[in-house]
Design a protein around this motif. Structure first.
Motif, PDB file in Angstrom:
ATOM      1  N   LEU A 139       6.217   6.315  19.349  1.00 50.22           N
ATOM      2  CA  LEU A 139       6.576   6.991  18.105  1.00 50.22           C
ATOM      3  C   LEU A 139       5.412   7.048  17.129  1.00 50.22           C
ATOM      4  O   LEU A 139       4.486   6.241  17.201  1.00 50.22           O
ATOM      5  N   MET A 140       5.498   8.001  16.214  1.00 50.89           N
ATOM      6  CA  MET A 140       4.638   8.016  15.042  1.00 50.89           C
ATOM      7  C   MET A 140       5.544   8.098  13.820  1.00 50.89           C
ATOM      8  O   MET A 140       6.451   8.941  13.777  1.00 50.89           O
ATOM      9  N   LEU A 141       5.309   7.234  12.863  1.00 52.50           N
ATOM     10  CA  LEU A 141       6.042   7.243  11.603  1.00 52.50           C
ATOM     11  C   LEU A 141       5.072   7.659  10.513  1.00 52.50           C
ATOM     12  O   LEU A 141       3.949   7.142  10.429  1.00 52.50           O
ATOM     13  N   ARG A 142       5.491   8.589   9.674  1.00 51.38           N
ATOM     14  CA  ARG A 142       4.597   9.172   8.670  1.00 51.38           C
ATOM     15  C   ARG A 142       5.364   9.429   7.376  1.00 51.38           C
ATOM     16  O   ARG A 142       6.602   9.443   7.355  1.00 51.38           O
ATOM     17  N   PRO A 143       4.647   9.681   6.282  1.00 55.44           N
ATOM     18  CA  PRO A 143       5.331  10.073   5.051  1.00 55.44           C
ATOM     19  C   PRO A 143       6.095  11.379   5.230  1.00 55.44           C
ATOM     20  O   PRO A 143       5.734  12.212   6.071  1.00 55.44           O
ATOM     21  N   HIS A 144       7.144  11.555   4.448  1.00 52.60           N
ATOM     22  CA  HIS A 144       7.944  12.778   4.529  1.00 52.60           C
ATOM     23  C   HIS A 144       7.221  13.978   3.918  1.00 52.60           C
ATOM     24  O   HIS A 144       6.340  13.831   3.071  1.00 52.60           O
ATOM     25  N   ARG A 145       7.637  15.166   4.354  1.00 53.49           N
ATOM     26  CA  ARG A 145       7.140  16.429   3.823  1.00 53.49           C
ATOM     27  C   ARG A 145       8.337  17.312   3.504  1.00 53.49           C
ATOM     28  O   ARG A 145       9.405  17.157   4.097  1.00 53.49           O
ATOM     29  N   LEU A 146       8.129  18.268   2.614  1.00 54.27           N
ATOM     30  CA  LEU A 146       9.221  19.172   2.254  1.00 54.27           C
ATOM     31  C   LEU A 146       9.727  19.957   3.460  1.00 54.27           C
ATOM     32  O   LEU A 146      10.915  20.271   3.554  1.00 54.27           O
ATOM     33  N   GLU A 147       8.844  20.257   4.408  1.00 53.65           N
ATOM     34  CA  GLU A 147       9.271  21.023   5.583  1.00 53.65           C
ATOM     35  C   GLU A 147      10.157  20.225   6.535  1.00 53.65           C
ATOM     36  O   GLU A 147      10.658  20.777   7.521  1.00 53.65           O
ATOM     37  N   GLU A 173      12.209   0.020  17.990  1.00 57.63           N
ATOM     38  CA  GLU A 173      10.746   0.184  18.002  1.00 57.63           C
ATOM     39  C   GLU A 173      10.236   0.627  16.634  1.00 57.63           C
ATOM     40  O   GLU A 173       9.223   0.109  16.136  1.00 57.63           O
ATOM     41  N   ALA A 174      10.911   1.572  16.016  1.00 62.93           N
ATOM     42  CA  ALA A 174      10.474   2.089  14.717  1.00 62.93           C
ATOM     43  C   ALA A 174      10.584   1.038  13.620  1.00 62.93           C
ATOM     44  O   ALA A 174       9.663   0.865  12.807  1.00 62.93           O
ATOM     45  N   VAL A 175      11.707   0.326  13.590  1.00 61.73           N
ATOM     46  CA  VAL A 175      11.901  -0.697  12.558  1.00 61.73           C
ATOM     47  C   VAL A 175      10.913  -1.841  12.745  1.00 61.73           C
ATOM     48  O   VAL A 175      10.308  -2.327  11.783  1.00 61.73           O
ATOM     49  N   ALA A 176      10.716  -2.280  13.984  1.00 65.32           N
ATOM     50  CA  ALA A 176       9.780  -3.371  14.246  1.00 65.32           C
ATOM     51  C   ALA A 176       8.363  -3.003  13.833  1.00 65.32           C
ATOM     52  O   ALA A 176       7.656  -3.796  13.201  1.00 65.32           O
ATOM     53  N   ALA A 177       7.933  -1.789  14.174  1.00 64.31           N
ATOM     54  CA  ALA A 177       6.584  -1.350  13.822  1.00 64.31           C
ATOM     55  C   ALA A 177       6.406  -1.262  12.304  1.00 64.31           C
ATOM     56  O   ALA A 177       5.359  -1.634  11.760  1.00 64.31           O
ATOM     57  N   THR A 178       7.448  -0.780  11.617  1.00 62.28           N
ATOM     58  CA  THR A 178       7.387  -0.670  10.162  1.00 62.28           C
ATOM     59  C   THR A 178       7.297  -2.041   9.510  1.00 62.28           C
ATOM     60  O   THR A 178       6.461  -2.281   8.630  1.00 62.28           O
ATOM     61  N   LEU A 179       8.144  -2.964   9.947  1.00 63.96           N
ATOM     62  CA  LEU A 179       8.132  -4.303   9.356  1.00 63.96           C
ATOM     63  C   LEU A 179       6.829  -5.038   9.648  1.00 63.96           C
ATOM     64  O   LEU A 179       6.297  -5.756   8.790  1.00 63.96           O
ATOM     65  N   VAL A 216      12.929   5.436   8.511  1.00 68.19           N
ATOM     66  CA  VAL A 216      12.951   4.017   8.169  1.00 68.19           C
ATOM     67  C   VAL A 216      12.499   3.912   6.719  1.00 68.19           C
ATOM     68  O   VAL A 216      11.483   4.510   6.339  1.00 68.19           O
ATOM     69  N   SER A 217      13.242   3.184   5.902  1.00 66.15           N
ATOM     70  CA  SER A 217      12.882   3.050   4.493  1.00 66.15           C
ATOM     71  C   SER A 217      12.833   1.587   4.078  1.00 66.15           C
ATOM     72  O   SER A 217      13.578   0.752   4.597  1.00 66.15           O
ATOM     73  N   ALA A 259       0.848  -1.188   0.000  1.00 65.05           N
ATOM     74  CA  ALA A 259       0.000   0.000   0.000  1.00 65.05           C
ATOM     75  C   ALA A 259       0.886   1.240   0.000  1.00 65.05           C
ATOM     76  O   ALA A 259       2.077   1.164   0.301  1.00 65.05           O
ATOM     77  N   PRO A 260       0.330   2.401  -0.341  1.00 66.54           N
ATOM     78  CA  PRO A 260       1.129   3.641  -0.251  1.00 66.54           C
ATOM     79  C   PRO A 260       1.685   3.839   1.158  1.00 66.54           C
ATOM     80  O   PRO A 260       1.157   3.296   2.130  1.00 66.54           O
ATOM     81  N   CYS A 261       2.750   4.596   1.241  1.00 66.08           N
ATOM     82  CA  CYS A 261       3.430   4.838   2.508  1.00 66.08           C
ATOM     83  C   CYS A 261       2.412   5.267   3.581  1.00 66.08           C
ATOM     84  O   CYS A 261       1.727   6.281   3.419  1.00 66.08           O
ATOM     85  N   PRO A 262       2.295   4.506   4.666  1.00 65.27           N
ATOM     86  CA  PRO A 262       1.237   4.760   5.649  1.00 65.27           C
ATOM     87  C   PRO A 262       1.704   5.647   6.804  1.00 65.27           C
ATOM     88  O   PRO A 262       2.854   6.088   6.854  1.00 65.27           O
ATOM     89  N   VAL A 263       0.797   5.887   7.731  1.00 68.59           N
ATOM     90  CA  VAL A 263       1.137   6.430   9.042  1.00 68.59           C
ATOM     91  C   VAL A 263       1.094   5.259  10.018  1.00 68.59           C
ATOM     92  O   VAL A 263       0.132   4.498  10.045  1.00 68.59           O
ATOM     93  N   ILE A 264       2.172   5.084  10.780  1.00 64.74           N
ATOM     94  CA  ILE A 264       2.288   3.962  11.711  1.00 64.74           C
ATOM     95  C   ILE A 264       2.535   4.520  13.107  1.00 64.74           C
ATOM     96  O   ILE A 264       3.405   5.374  13.291  1.00 64.74           O
ATOM     97  N   THR A 265       1.808   4.032  14.079  1.00 64.87           N
ATOM     98  CA  THR A 265       2.049   4.439  15.461  1.00 64.87           C
ATOM     99  C   THR A 265       2.532   3.245  16.266  1.00 64.87           C
ATOM    100  O   THR A 265       2.071   2.117  16.083  1.00 64.87           O
TER     101      THR A 265
END
Length: 201
Positions: free
Chosen positions: A26-34, A126-132, A94-95, A16-22
Motif C-alpha cells: 500500500l501507499m498512504l498519502r495526504p488527501h486531495r479534492l479529486e 497493514e495500513a494502520v500498522a504502517a501509520t502507527l 486512516v486518521s 510532522a505534517p501528514c506524510p506519504v507512507i509506503t
C-alpha cells in the motif's frame, strides 16, 4: 495573555505534517479534492457506513467534498491518510486526530475505514500498522485511543493484534443507523505496539 496563564496552558506536541507512507502493498498519502468521487462510492455503501459513527446515509459526492475542503488543506495537525493500493485510487482512510482525553493531553484518536471491495485481504491491518509505526517515530510517547462498535469484530481484532487493550464500553450514536449502538473503547501505549502484526496471514 499573562505569564501565569501561559504557564498553565498544557502544551500539545504535534507530529510532522501528514506524510506519504509506503508498506508492502500500500501507499498512504495526504488527501486531495479529486478523491471525492472514490470516497463517496465507498461511504455510500451501508455496510461500510454502519460501522462508522459520523457518516450519514445516504452519502453523496458533495458530502465528501465538504469534508475534503476542511481536511485536505494540510492546515490541521491531524493525519488524514488516503489508502491506495498501487494505482493511486483512494480505497480507504486512516486518521489520527489530536483529542485530549482523561488519558492525557498527548492522546490521539485513531480511526479508519476501507472500501468493501478490498476487505479480507489484510489491507486494513497493514495500513494502520504502517501509520502507527511512522507516527510513533515523531511522537514516541503518544497515547492512541480508538474503539469500534461492538458488532465490528473485524475492527476490534485489528486493534487487538496491534496491541490495543479494551478500557471501556459505552453507547455511541451512529448517523448511518440512526440510533445508539454499543461501542468498545480501546487504548494503545507505545510499549504495547506490535507492528509485526501487519505481516500478511
Amino acid at each position: 495573555m499573562n505569564a501565569a496563564l501561559l504557564q498553565a496552558t498544557p502544551s500539545v506536541v504535534l507530529p510532522a505534517p501528514c506524510p506519504v507512507i509506503t508498506s508492502e502493498r500500500l501507499m498512504l498519502r495526504p488527501h486531495r479534492l479529486e478523491d471525492a468521487t472514490a470516497i463517496a462510492e465507498s461511504l455510500s455503501d451501508f455496510k461500510v457506513a454502519r460501522m462508522l459513527a459520523r457518516v450519514p446515509q445516504p452519502y453523496h459526492r458533495q458530502d465528501a467534498l465538504d469534508w475534503l475542503v476542511s481536511h485536505a488543506s494540510g492546515a490541521l495537525p491531524d493525519w488524514m491518510l488516503a489508502i491506495t493500493a498501487g494505482d493511486d485510487r483512494h480505497i480507504g482512510m486512516v486518521s489520527l486526530e489530536s483529542r485530549p482525553t482523561r488519558f492525557g493531553s498527548n492522546t490521539w484518536r485513531l480511526g479508519y475505514w476501507l472500501n468493501r471491495n478490498h476487505w479480507d485481504r489484510g489491507y486494513m491491518t497493514e495500513a494502520v500498522a504502517a501509520t502507527l509505526e511512522q507516527f510513533f517515530r515523531y511522537l514516541p510517547d503518544a497515547t492512541i485511543s480508538s474503539g469500534a462498535f461492538a458488532d465490528n469484530l473485524a475492527s476490534l481484532n485489528i486493534q487487538k493484534k496491534l496491541g490495543f487493550r479494551i478500557v471501556d464500553a459505552n453507547q455511541v450514536f451512529s448517523l448511518a443507523r440512526n440510533r445508539m449502538v454499543p461501542h468498545v473503547e480501546t487504548l494503545l501505549v507505545p510499549e504495547d505496539f506490535r507492528p509485526t502484526a501487519a505481516i500478511r496471514p
